[in-house]
Scaffold this motif. Structure first.
Motif, PDB file in Angstrom:
ATOM      1  N   VAL A  94       0.911  -1.303  -0.061  1.00 51.19           N
ATOM      2  CA  VAL A  94      -0.108   0.048   0.019  1.00 51.19           C
ATOM      3  C   VAL A  94       0.759   1.088  -0.020  1.00 51.19           C
ATOM      4  CG1 VAL A  94      -1.826   1.274   1.125  1.00 51.19           C
ATOM      5  CG2 VAL A  94      -1.887  -1.348   1.238  1.00 51.19           C
ATOM      6  N   LEU A  95       0.705   1.929  -0.987  1.00 51.66           N
ATOM      7  CA  LEU A  95       1.640   3.228  -1.071  1.00 51.66           C
ATOM      8  C   LEU A  95       0.874   4.498  -0.645  1.00 51.66           C
ATOM      9  CD1 LEU A  95       4.335   4.623  -1.980  1.00 51.66           C
ATOM     10  CD2 LEU A  95       3.179   4.937  -4.352  1.00 51.66           C
ATOM     11  N   VAL A  96       1.194   5.166   0.383  1.00 54.09           N
ATOM     12  CA  VAL A  96       0.562   6.272   1.122  1.00 54.09           C
ATOM     13  C   VAL A  96       1.216   7.500   0.916  1.00 54.09           C
ATOM     14  CG1 VAL A  96      -0.535   6.915   3.080  1.00 54.09           C
ATOM     15  CG2 VAL A  96      -0.068   4.283   2.827  1.00 54.09           C
ATOM     16  N   GLY A  97       0.679   8.523   0.444  1.00 52.83           N
ATOM     17  CA  GLY A  97       1.378   9.990   0.360  1.00 52.83           C
ATOM     18  C   GLY A  97       0.469  10.933   1.175  1.00 52.83           C
ATOM     19  N   SER A  99       0.094  15.132   1.606  1.00 48.66           N
ATOM     20  CA  SER A  99       0.389  16.695   0.837  1.00 48.66           C
ATOM     21  C   SER A  99       0.879  16.564  -0.532  1.00 48.66           C
ATOM     22  CB  SER A  99       1.296  17.372   2.017  1.00 48.66           C
ATOM     23  OG  SER A  99       1.385  18.900   1.598  1.00 48.66           O
ATOM     24  N   SER A 100       2.073  17.281  -0.729  1.00 46.60           N
ATOM     25  CA  SER A 100       2.608  16.982  -2.107  1.00 46.60           C
ATOM     26  C   SER A 100       3.155  15.661  -2.663  1.00 46.60           C
ATOM     27  CB  SER A 100       3.776  18.124  -2.295  1.00 46.60           C
ATOM     28  OG  SER A 100       4.984  17.632  -1.533  1.00 46.60           O
ATOM     29  N   SER A 101       3.422  14.894  -1.774  1.00 48.10           N
ATOM     30  CA  SER A 101       3.676  13.601  -1.999  1.00 48.10           C
ATOM     31  C   SER A 101       2.624  12.799  -2.867  1.00 48.10           C
ATOM     32  CB  SER A 101       4.437  12.691  -0.903  1.00 48.10           C
ATOM     33  OG  SER A 101       3.463  12.305  -0.325  1.00 48.10           O
ATOM     34  N   GLY A 102       1.544  13.426  -2.913  1.00 50.37           N
ATOM     35  CA  GLY A 102       0.667  12.709  -3.617  1.00 50.37           C
ATOM     36  C   GLY A 102       0.884  12.477  -5.262  1.00 50.37           C
ATOM     37  N   MET A 103       1.831  13.538  -5.557  1.00 49.81           N
ATOM     38  CA  MET A 103       2.308  13.472  -6.892  1.00 49.81           C
ATOM     39  C   MET A 103       3.023  12.092  -7.056  1.00 49.81           C
ATOM     40  SD  MET A 103       1.513  16.633  -8.568  1.00 49.81           S
ATOM     41  CE  MET A 103       2.891  17.192  -9.596  1.00 49.81           C
ATOM     42  N   ILE A 104       3.793  11.811  -6.066  1.00 50.01           N
ATOM     43  CA  ILE A 104       4.686  10.689  -6.112  1.00 50.01           C
ATOM     44  C   ILE A 104       3.796   9.356  -6.261  1.00 50.01           C
ATOM     45  CG2 ILE A 104       6.720   9.305  -4.793  1.00 50.01           C
ATOM     46  CD1 ILE A 104       7.272  11.976  -3.629  1.00 50.01           C
ATOM     47  N   VAL A 105       2.918   9.414  -5.196  1.00 54.94           N
ATOM     48  CA  VAL A 105       1.968   8.134  -5.175  1.00 54.94           C
ATOM     49  C   VAL A 105       1.206   8.012  -6.553  1.00 54.94           C
ATOM     50  CG1 VAL A 105      -0.299   7.498  -4.137  1.00 54.94           C
ATOM     51  CG2 VAL A 105       1.341   8.438  -2.627  1.00 54.94           C
ATOM     52  N   THR A 106       0.779   9.196  -7.136  1.00 57.86           N
ATOM     53  CA  THR A 106       0.180   9.230  -8.410  1.00 57.86           C
ATOM     54  C   THR A 106       1.197   8.494  -9.637  1.00 57.86           C
ATOM     55  OG1 THR A 106      -1.412  10.917  -8.027  1.00 57.86           O
ATOM     56  CG2 THR A 106      -1.195  10.432 -10.273  1.00 57.86           C
ATOM     57  N   GLU A 107       2.342   8.912  -9.581  1.00 56.66           N
ATOM     58  CA  GLU A 107       3.160   8.596 -10.594  1.00 56.66           C
ATOM     59  C   GLU A 107       3.876   7.033 -10.132  1.00 56.66           C
ATOM     60  OE1 GLU A 107       4.931   8.532 -14.146  1.00 56.66           O
ATOM     61  OE2 GLU A 107       4.171  10.425 -13.208  1.00 56.66           O
ATOM     62  N   VAL A 120      -3.348  11.296   1.703  1.00 53.54           N
ATOM     63  CA  VAL A 120      -3.824  11.929   3.186  1.00 53.54           C
ATOM     64  C   VAL A 120      -3.651  13.247   2.888  1.00 53.54           C
ATOM     65  CG1 VAL A 120      -3.155  12.174   5.461  1.00 53.54           C
ATOM     66  CG2 VAL A 120      -2.784   9.951   4.456  1.00 53.54           C
ATOM     67  N   ALA A 121      -4.492  13.979   2.627  1.00 60.07           N
ATOM     68  CA  ALA A 121      -4.661  15.660   2.422  1.00 60.07           C
ATOM     69  C   ALA A 121      -3.678  15.760   1.463  1.00 60.07           C
ATOM     70  CB  ALA A 121      -4.485  16.116   3.494  1.00 60.07           C
ATOM     71  N   ALA A 122      -3.756  15.046   0.198  1.00 63.26           N
ATOM     72  CA  ALA A 122      -2.669  15.021  -0.753  1.00 63.26           C
ATOM     73  C   ALA A 122      -3.057  15.568  -2.060  1.00 63.26           C
ATOM     74  CB  ALA A 122      -2.061  13.745  -0.681  1.00 63.26           C
ATOM     75  N   ARG A 123      -2.154  15.848  -2.944  1.00 65.33           N
ATOM     76  CA  ARG A 123      -2.341  16.201  -4.270  1.00 65.33           C
ATOM     77  C   ARG A 123      -2.618  14.898  -4.946  1.00 65.33           C
ATOM     78  NH1 ARG A 123       2.712  20.496  -5.699  1.00 65.33           N
ATOM     79  NH2 ARG A 123       2.315  22.148  -4.047  1.00 65.33           N
ATOM     80  N   ALA A 124      -3.604  15.175  -5.874  1.00 66.43           N
ATOM     81  CA  ALA A 124      -3.939  13.846  -6.636  1.00 66.43           C
ATOM     82  C   ALA A 124      -4.187  14.299  -8.095  1.00 66.43           C
ATOM     83  CB  ALA A 124      -5.033  12.996  -6.313  1.00 66.43           C
ATOM     84  N   PRO A 125      -3.110  14.662  -8.947  1.00 72.39           N
ATOM     85  CA  PRO A 125      -3.277  15.093 -10.200  1.00 72.39           C
ATOM     86  C   PRO A 125      -3.694  14.008 -11.281  1.00 72.39           C
ATOM     87  CG  PRO A 125      -1.111  14.630  -9.728  1.00 72.39           C
ATOM     88  CD  PRO A 125      -1.776  14.473  -8.438  1.00 72.39           C
ATOM     89  N   ASP A 126      -4.003  14.454 -12.465  1.00 73.15           N
ATOM     90  CA  ASP A 126      -4.210  13.593 -13.394  1.00 73.15           C
ATOM     91  C   ASP A 126      -3.100  13.472 -14.268  1.00 73.15           C
ATOM     92  OD1 ASP A 126      -5.316  11.732 -15.264  1.00 73.15           O
ATOM     93  OD2 ASP A 126      -7.133  12.914 -15.741  1.00 73.15           O
ATOM     94  N   ALA A 127      -2.863  12.436 -14.923  1.00 73.81           N
ATOM     95  CA  ALA A 127      -1.593  12.548 -15.820  1.00 73.81           C
ATOM     96  C   ALA A 127      -1.346  13.751 -16.768  1.00 73.81           C
ATOM     97  CB  ALA A 127      -1.708  11.178 -16.956  1.00 73.81           C
ATOM     98  N   ASP A 211      -8.148  22.027   6.746  1.00 74.57           N
ATOM     99  CA  ASP A 211      -6.789  22.356   6.303  1.00 74.57           C
ATOM    100  C   ASP A 211      -6.601  23.679   5.765  1.00 74.57           C
ATOM    101  OD1 ASP A 211      -4.448  22.023   4.854  1.00 74.57           O
ATOM    102  OD2 ASP A 211      -5.262  19.871   4.230  1.00 74.57           O
ATOM    103  N   ARG A 212      -5.394  24.224   6.116  1.00 74.13           N
ATOM    104  CA  ARG A 212      -5.236  25.685   5.699  1.00 74.13           C
ATOM    105  C   ARG A 212      -4.006  25.502   4.721  1.00 74.13           C
ATOM    106  NH1 ARG A 212      -6.957  29.898   8.619  1.00 74.13           N
ATOM    107  NH2 ARG A 212      -5.000  30.961   8.482  1.00 74.13           N
ATOM    108  N   THR A 213      -3.481  24.531   4.182  1.00 77.33           N
ATOM    109  CA  THR A 213      -2.487  24.329   3.454  1.00 77.33           C
ATOM    110  C   THR A 213      -2.982  23.832   2.006  1.00 77.33           C
ATOM    111  OG1 THR A 213      -0.853  23.658   5.336  1.00 77.33           O
ATOM    112  CG2 THR A 213      -0.157  23.127   3.061  1.00 77.33           C
ATOM    113  N   ILE A 214      -3.773  22.991   1.752  1.00 78.00           N
ATOM    114  CA  ILE A 214      -4.305  22.483   0.860  1.00 78.00           C
ATOM    115  C   ILE A 214      -5.984  22.952   0.823  1.00 78.00           C
ATOM    116  CG2 ILE A 214      -5.134  20.696  -0.895  1.00 78.00           C
ATOM    117  CD1 ILE A 214      -2.404  19.471  -0.511  1.00 78.00           C
TER     118      ILE A 214
END
Length: 259
Positions: A94-97, A99-107, A120-127, A211-214
């Motif tokens: 299970v890969l967990v990210g 904040s900004s590491s949601g980018m890493i999880v996505t890739e 977890v309160a993370a970025r989740a962009p599309d390709a 959240d006051r960061t995202i």
């Protein structure tokens, strides 16, 4: 019968939309395989120790947990760092990210060892998506104004860290976390993912409602778009520290485990 250009274009759009719905639905409805390995990635203004509370709980549940020391340099380098750790795991992960590491999880979530994704309160962009442009379609969160740079090296000011990043933690604890925050390189902010693992793997999302960061509504948008199993936690950006039980439970669910 010959199609005119408008009819052909409409057919293409309809097919693309159907494909999008179908792919997103797969991620939403897939049941994760049972996993005993969890790899955790931290985001900006932090280091691997921010997962300590969650790690202790995962270990108590019999899982093997590894926190990556994210180099916070460029997206390709951070993804490569995660992929090296994923490659060392024995069995599904299970890969967990956060904040900004949601980018890493996505890739990096495309790695064959990864069985499920947790944001977890993370970025989740599309390709290929410009995350910065996406974020600008929502009100700017207060923490953004607290980012300071020394050349290309960035960090969060102490005032912003305590008020906007870790607002629901005891001040003494928040100040310790501020002291160990790892600086990031400006180049990291412009990275774009080339894949979106959430389109093909079971995905889970923990929204931080305070959240006051995202922006929390941006978090909700990303979670809904990916079709993730979503929980809402009344927490600051650091829900993994202030509410480790809820975050651990979500990870256990992604791992096909029971609390």
């Amino acid at each position: 019968m010959m199609m005119n250009r408008r009819t052909f274009a409409a057919a293409l759009l309809t097919g693309a939309a159907a494909s999008l719905i179908s792919t997103r639905g797969m991620a939403a409805t897939s049941t994760p395989v049972k996993a005993r390995n969890v790899v955790l990635v931290h985001g900006l203004f932090a280091d691997g120790s921010c997962w300590s509370e969650v790690i202790a709980r995962l270990q108590a549940a019999g899982l093997n947990a590894t926190a990556i020391q994210n180099p916070l340099t460029t997206l390709p380098e951070t993804v490569a760092s995660a992929e090296r750790v994923l490659g060392r795991q024995d069995g599904p992960v299970v890969l967990v990210g956060h904040s900004s590491s949601g980018m890493i999880v996505t890739e990096a979530g495309m790695h064959p060892n990864v069985s499920a994704l947790v944001y977890v309160a993370a970025r989740a962009p599309d390709a290929g998506e410009d995350y910065t442009a996406l974020a600008k379609t929502f009100p700017t969160p207060p923490a953004t104004a607290g980012i300071v740079f020394d050349g290309d090296e960035g960090r969060l000011s102490e005032e912003a860290f305590l008020r906007d990043f870790a607002s629901d933690l005891p001040k003494a604890k928040a100040k310790v976390l501020y002291a160990v925050q790892q600086p990031f390189q400006k180049a990291l902010l412009s990275g774009k993912t080339t894949n979106a693992a959430w389109r093909s793997k079971p995905s889970y999302y923990a929204v931080s409602t305070e959240d006051r960061t995202i922006n929390p509504d941006l978090e909700r948008f990303m979670a809904k778009r990916m079709g993730a199993k979503t929980i809402e936690v009344k927490a600051s950006h650091l829900s993994l520290i202030s509410h480790p039980d809820e975050i651990t439970q979500l990870i256990l669910e992604a791992a096909g485990q029971h609390a």
